[in-house]
Design a protein around this motif. Sequence first.
Motif, PDB file in Angstrom:
ATOM      1  N   VAL A  55       0.858  -1.183   0.000  1.00 28.25           N
ATOM      2  CA  VAL A  55       0.000   0.000   0.000  1.00 28.25           C
ATOM      3  C   VAL A  55       0.896   1.234   0.000  1.00 28.25           C
ATOM      4  O   VAL A  55       1.848   1.322   0.773  1.00 28.25           O
ATOM      5  N   ARG A  57       1.335   5.198   0.656  1.00 25.93           N
ATOM      6  CA  ARG A  57       0.717   6.237   1.476  1.00 25.93           C
ATOM      7  C   ARG A  57       1.465   7.545   1.277  1.00 25.93           C
ATOM      8  O   ARG A  57       2.698   7.581   1.268  1.00 25.93           O
ATOM      9  N   TYR A  70       1.591  -4.817   3.238  1.00 23.82           N
ATOM     10  CA  TYR A  70       0.191  -4.915   3.656  1.00 23.82           C
ATOM     11  C   TYR A  70      -0.095  -6.355   4.084  1.00 23.82           C
ATOM     12  O   TYR A  70       0.337  -7.283   3.410  1.00 23.82           O
ATOM     13  N   VAL A  73       1.173  -2.550   7.902  1.00 27.39           N
ATOM     14  CA  VAL A  73       1.450  -1.235   7.335  1.00 27.39           C
ATOM     15  C   VAL A  73       2.439  -0.421   8.179  1.00 27.39           C
ATOM     16  O   VAL A  73       2.735   0.727   7.843  1.00 27.39           O
ATOM     17  N   ASP A 368      -3.268  10.244   5.616  1.00 26.55           N
ATOM     18  CA  ASP A 368      -2.588   9.862   4.387  1.00 26.55           C
ATOM     19  C   ASP A 368      -3.594   9.568   3.278  1.00 26.55           C
ATOM     20  O   ASP A 368      -4.750   9.216   3.534  1.00 26.55           O
ATOM     21  N   TRP A 370      -4.230   6.721   0.542  1.00 25.63           N
ATOM     22  CA  TRP A 370      -3.890   5.303   0.478  1.00 25.63           C
ATOM     23  C   TRP A 370      -4.139   4.756  -0.923  1.00 25.63           C
ATOM     24  O   TRP A 370      -5.133   5.093  -1.562  1.00 25.63           O
TER      25      TRP A 370
END
Length: 492
Positions: A55, A57, A70, A73, A368, A370
């Motif tokens: 992921v 961010r 992920y 995180v 954030d 994502w």
Amino acid sequence: MALVLTRYPGVLTSLALSAGLALALAACGRPDRNVASSAQSGTPTIGFAGPQPLVMRVLRAGGPPRVHAYPRVDSIVWASTDPAPTPAHVLAFDDENGSLAYEDIRGRPVLLELRLGTIVPTTKKLTRLASATGSSIYGIAATGDVVRITPTGDWTYKPPRPAQAVFPQPDGALLVAVGTGANTRLLKLFPPETRILDSIPLPVATRTVRTQLGDRLYLAVDSGLVVLRTRTMDWAPLVPFEEPIAVMASTPSGDRSFVLTQSRKQISVVDRFRDRVTAIMELPGRAEDMRVDPFGRYLLARAAEGDSVWVFAIGTNRLIGALRSAWRSDLPFVGYDGAVVVASGGDVLLFDGETLKQRSRVRDGAQDFWYPFLWDGFRPRAASLDEPVRFDSITVDTSTLDTVAVGDSVAGADTTAPKGFIVSFAAFLVEDRARELAARIHVGGENARVVTTSRDGSTIYRVVLGPFLTKEEAEGAGRESGHSYWVYEGLP
């Protein structure tokens, strides 16, 4: 290459992404670019082979992008050394080159290249941004010209009349809507060539949606839903609706589309193979928007009032329940593991998709932007892959060749030799679905076939081509098929 399968009743959706890692120097951009460098920090924490669940961010207030493993995180796999324009909407991801195409909060196109470690923004003012592959972005200039943004330079096309919309296709084709009203036409060309290969009338549409496979373009018109087969440039039968269409979404494979009409009280399920509505999903209340799980398992619908998000199981059209979440361009989303990831206050929460029980909380995560994806570009490259190939001298007794039957083993033969490369398109739990897809795939006089394997006690029906002698031949066949595919070494 490893295969990741995600299951919902009746269908398996397959995702496999390309292998290899090569960090290179960034190419020089055009004068209007600011190319920032990036660096990898940390190491992957997931030990299995194949694509990693990841992921990205980026602080919504601005800052360097970072990629996390992920669902762990807290583990950073990669981080940029420079800030990137804050994303507002992701257009596409290139799973071969690791390039993310997105629109920033100021409406500008940006290419974030994870493999090369570069951030490529542009100051050009473009509208109707679109990307099919993640390695380039199309948009329309104020003059009506079509502009393609790439890391190595821009391409501009001046259509016969000002462009109104662009629909890039995964096979490299570009569809351009020109004109207005009843005089609207759809042009087809293959950039960088500017020769128009086809041109058809285009009905006035209020909304459009393109499937991930890119072979169908859905348009909402006054009378219902019309579907363009983009490869052959012909129309499928009209799917009528009594009310104007407000929102449309599609599964990644494009086998089903979901339609929310103006009353917003129910979701109609349109089957692409039957070209009609085959199911209705009743809503607890009026819905404002909806989005589909990128793995094809769940449909998320946003309530018109309040902060409820309704979760439907796509395989059974069943309402699982509701969660509370802000509705943003990035959240909620469904992760590779079936978790529904939502924004709750300043935090991000992960819920199990089937039970809607909370799995974990990421404190301050809502600050954030994502974006989840699967990619293997951050995995360390095995040193053995870069060792030169050595062949021992072999003496063959030709007098015995005519006594060896096909399929017989020869004493002393090298059983470690490569078995070829297979092109794989999809995997299903239902044989009929697999055979329907196989019947539509023809490459070089060869038809795709269905092979069966077993996994966790279930029979899986896979659609494949090959084997091919080299990976290049297999890749070429996959591209020629016009379907989403991946290549792996060995027999099916």
